[in-house]
Write an enzyme that holds these catalytic residues in place. Sequence first.
Site, short mmCIF file in Angstrom:
data_model
loop_
_atom_site.label_atom_id
_atom_site.label_comp_id
_atom_site.label_asym_id
_atom_site.label_seq_id
_atom_site.Cartn_x
_atom_site.Cartn_y
_atom_site.Cartn_z
N GLU A 196 0.85 -1.22 0.00
CA GLU A 196 0.00 0.00 0.00
C GLU A 196 0.88 1.26 0.00
O GLU A 196 2.02 1.21 0.43
CB GLU A 196 -0.94 -0.02 1.21
CG GLU A 196 -0.24 -0.16 2.57
CD GLU A 196 0.31 1.13 3.12
OE1 GLU A 196 -0.20 2.19 2.73
OE2 GLU A 196 1.27 1.08 3.92
N PHE A 197 0.28 2.34 -0.48
CA PHE A 197 1.02 3.62 -0.56
C PHE A 197 0.20 4.74 0.06
O PHE A 197 0.22 5.88 -0.40
CB PHE A 197 1.38 3.93 -2.02
CG PHE A 197 2.14 2.81 -2.67
CD1 PHE A 197 3.51 2.68 -2.46
CD2 PHE A 197 1.50 1.87 -3.45
CE1 PHE A 197 4.22 1.62 -3.03
CE2 PHE A 197 2.19 0.81 -4.03
CZ PHE A 197 3.56 0.69 -3.81
N LEU A 198 -0.56 4.39 1.11
CA LEU A 198 -1.45 5.37 1.74
C LEU A 198 -0.66 6.27 2.69
O LEU A 198 0.15 5.78 3.47
CB LEU A 198 -2.53 4.65 2.54
CG LEU A 198 -3.30 3.55 1.81
CD1 LEU A 198 -4.24 2.84 2.79
CD2 LEU A 198 -4.09 4.14 0.65
N GLU A 235 -0.90 8.76 5.95
CA GLU A 235 -1.80 9.13 7.03
C GLU A 235 -2.31 10.54 6.78
O GLU A 235 -1.55 11.40 6.32
CB GLU A 235 -1.08 9.06 8.38
CG GLU A 235 -0.88 7.63 8.84
CD GLU A 235 -0.18 7.54 10.18
OE1 GLU A 235 -0.26 8.48 10.97
OE2 GLU A 235 0.47 6.51 10.40
N LEU A 255 9.97 18.10 -1.16
CA LEU A 255 11.14 18.97 -1.15
C LEU A 255 10.95 20.09 -0.13
O LEU A 255 11.53 21.16 -0.28
CB LEU A 255 11.38 19.58 -2.54
CG LEU A 255 11.89 18.62 -3.63
CD1 LEU A 255 12.14 19.37 -4.93
CD2 LEU A 255 13.17 17.90 -3.19
N CYS A 287 6.46 5.07 9.21
CA CYS A 287 6.87 4.40 7.97
C CYS A 287 8.31 4.71 7.55
O CYS A 287 9.13 3.81 7.47
CB CYS A 287 5.91 4.77 6.85
SG CYS A 287 4.21 4.38 7.27
N LYS A 318 3.18 14.85 11.50
CA LYS A 318 2.84 15.76 10.40
C LYS A 318 1.41 16.24 10.63
O LYS A 318 0.69 15.65 11.45
CB LYS A 318 2.99 15.07 9.04
CG LYS A 318 1.99 13.94 8.83
CD LYS A 318 2.05 13.46 7.40
CE LYS A 318 0.97 12.45 7.10
NZ LYS A 318 0.97 11.98 5.74
N ARG A 363 4.11 8.72 16.43
CA ARG A 363 5.22 7.77 16.34
C ARG A 363 6.41 8.39 15.60
O ARG A 363 6.24 8.98 14.54
CB ARG A 363 4.76 6.49 15.62
CG ARG A 363 3.89 5.62 16.52
CD ARG A 363 3.38 4.41 15.80
NE ARG A 363 2.36 4.76 14.82
CZ ARG A 363 1.78 3.88 14.01
NH1 ARG A 363 2.12 2.63 14.05
NH2 ARG A 363 0.85 4.28 13.16
C1 UGA Z 1 4.47 7.50 3.87
C2 UGA Z 1 4.38 7.48 2.33
O1 UGA Z 1 4.24 8.81 1.84
C3 UGA Z 1 3.18 6.63 1.86
O2 UGA Z 1 3.16 6.56 0.45
C4 UGA Z 1 3.34 5.23 2.45
O3 UGA Z 1 2.25 4.39 2.10
C5 UGA Z 1 3.41 5.31 3.96
O4 UGA Z 1 4.53 6.15 4.34
C6 UGA Z 1 3.59 3.91 4.48
O5 UGA Z 1 4.66 3.33 4.27
O6 UGA Z 1 2.61 3.32 4.97
P1 UGA Z 1 3.25 8.86 5.83
O7 UGA Z 1 4.32 8.29 6.71
O8 UGA Z 1 1.84 8.78 6.25
O9 UGA Z 1 3.31 8.15 4.36
O10 UGA Z 1 3.56 10.41 5.65
P2 UGA Z 1 4.26 11.35 4.56
O11 UGA Z 1 3.28 12.33 4.08
O12 UGA Z 1 5.00 10.58 3.55
O13 UGA Z 1 5.30 12.14 5.49
C7 UGA Z 1 6.35 11.46 6.18
C8 UGA Z 1 7.22 12.46 6.91
O14 UGA Z 1 8.00 13.22 6.01
C9 UGA Z 1 6.47 13.47 7.77
O15 UGA Z 1 7.12 13.58 9.02
C10 UGA Z 1 6.58 14.76 7.01
O16 UGA Z 1 6.55 15.90 7.84
C11 UGA Z 1 7.94 14.60 6.36
N1 UGA Z 1 8.10 15.40 5.13
C12 UGA Z 1 7.34 15.16 4.06
C13 UGA Z 1 9.09 16.38 5.10
O17 UGA Z 1 9.83 16.61 6.07
N2 UGA Z 1 9.24 17.11 3.95
C14 UGA Z 1 8.48 16.89 2.84
O18 UGA Z 1 8.69 17.58 1.83
C15 UGA Z 1 7.50 15.91 2.90
#
Ligand code: UGA
Length: 432
Positions: free
Chosen positions: A148-150, A152, A247, A257, A317, A324
């Site tokens: 999955e690529f969901l 949160e 970015l 994740c 986020k 977590r």
């Molecule tokens: C991530 C992936 O984006 C999903 O595609 C994947 O399915 C999921 O892990 C998983 O493996 O189940 P998620 O952890 O919910 O999703 O959140 P993201 O939106 O990817 O953000 C992850 C972290 O990166 C957050 O702490 C966010 O603040 C940080 N982030 C994101 C940054 O610091 N900079 C960015 O430009 C984007």
Amino acid sequence: MKVTVVGAGYVGLTAAACLCHSGHEVSCIEKDQIKLAGLRSGRLPFFEEGLPELVHAGLAKGALRFGASLKEGLDAEVLMVAVGTPARPDGRIDLTQIYAVLADLVEQARSPLLIAMKSTVPPGFGLSVEQRFLQKAAVPLGYVANPEFLREGTAVRDWFQPDRIIIGGSDEEVIAKMARLYADLKAPLLTMDIGSAEMVKYAANAFLATKISFINEIANLCELVGADILPVARAVGLDRRIGGQFLAAGLGYGGSCFPKDTSALDFVSACNGYAFNLLKAVIEVNNRQRLLVLRKLKKALGRLTGITVGVLGLAFKPGTDDVRESPALDVINLLLDEGACVRAYDPLALPKAGDFLPASVFLAGGALDAAAGCHALLVVTEWPEFIDLDWMRVKQLMCPPYLVLDGRNCLPAEELKKNGFLYLGIGRARYA
Ligand code: UGA
């Protein structure tokens, strides 16, 4: 189709409710009795936008049921495994829950069933499933990897508008069944061998984590050479080969994740005699990025003993109550170690964060409450309500030097500066 989803966590519950919305008859199995009782009466154990509505609709039309044991879902055509795969301290994935489900299935299945693995398992895992489990069953059991690529916070939208659907398996009948399951989703369906499907998930998360650590490195360099990461990231991201997402420079990634999956991939690499140096650097950069807060505060304020710091944002986020691996928790512990007093607030995550934070942290009832009496205010999570705060009121409540450390570069820097705040950002030489 009749589908059973094992596990009512972020992935399992989203899958169950969305599949039900698509017209399937879904049983969702959850062994935690408290969670189960809540779900049966329509209460979700976590916040996820749009999900309660789907769960309530499924329950109301009787197409979504919650059960306590696998026995209640063995009459399905497809059984999706979405149980937790937490990280062990050495980076290895703890597969105990997956093994337990597979062992129970092998023992209890009395009619053919297709197992779709949604939980994130290390590349290579699926290859052992046939020999280790399926062969011992009394009835034919099929197996596909179906990562999955969901995200949160946007999981429901991500489910209905996926970029791609990945099916790892070779049997044509099985692939056709999975295609039927997702028939209403308009996205390329890619089929491949099981190991490759498992690798897609890790490669995607590791690459996104790499983008974040890369832009954070560029941001740190921007401060040293007198540049500003905001126009730099925007301009770089407009190159279609690179893309503008992921970015956003800041305090680095958290969540259940990226930290877990990058460590697990590093572990799998090492087990296979391969040193994945780029990935090691991504992890190290991310761990270091959280420490920036301390360095910047100390540079601006000197010693932190006796200083009161407000922390805005505890979730990893915005849009979730999940804490977590949240950078905020590490930042708070570092501040406490330095003798600072901490007042913390988050629009959704306070109850969950409270379980992880020392009792000395004051949990504020709102952002203004968190700011009251603070010498410095840190924005760790870019919740919209922080951007929309009445910053003049914040200033009245704070103490000099009215320091605002914007760990996500989400606030109007110039405006705050004009209004007498000492504004600091990440990767912005003018505000370093
Ligand atoms: C991530 C992936 O984006 C999903 O595609 C994947 O399915 C999921 O892990 C998983 O493996 O189940 P998620 O952890 O919910 O999703 O959140 P993201 O939106 O990817 O953000 C992850 C972290 O990166 C957050 O702490 C966010 O603040 C940080 N982030 C994101 C940054 O610091 N900079 C960015 O430009 C984007």
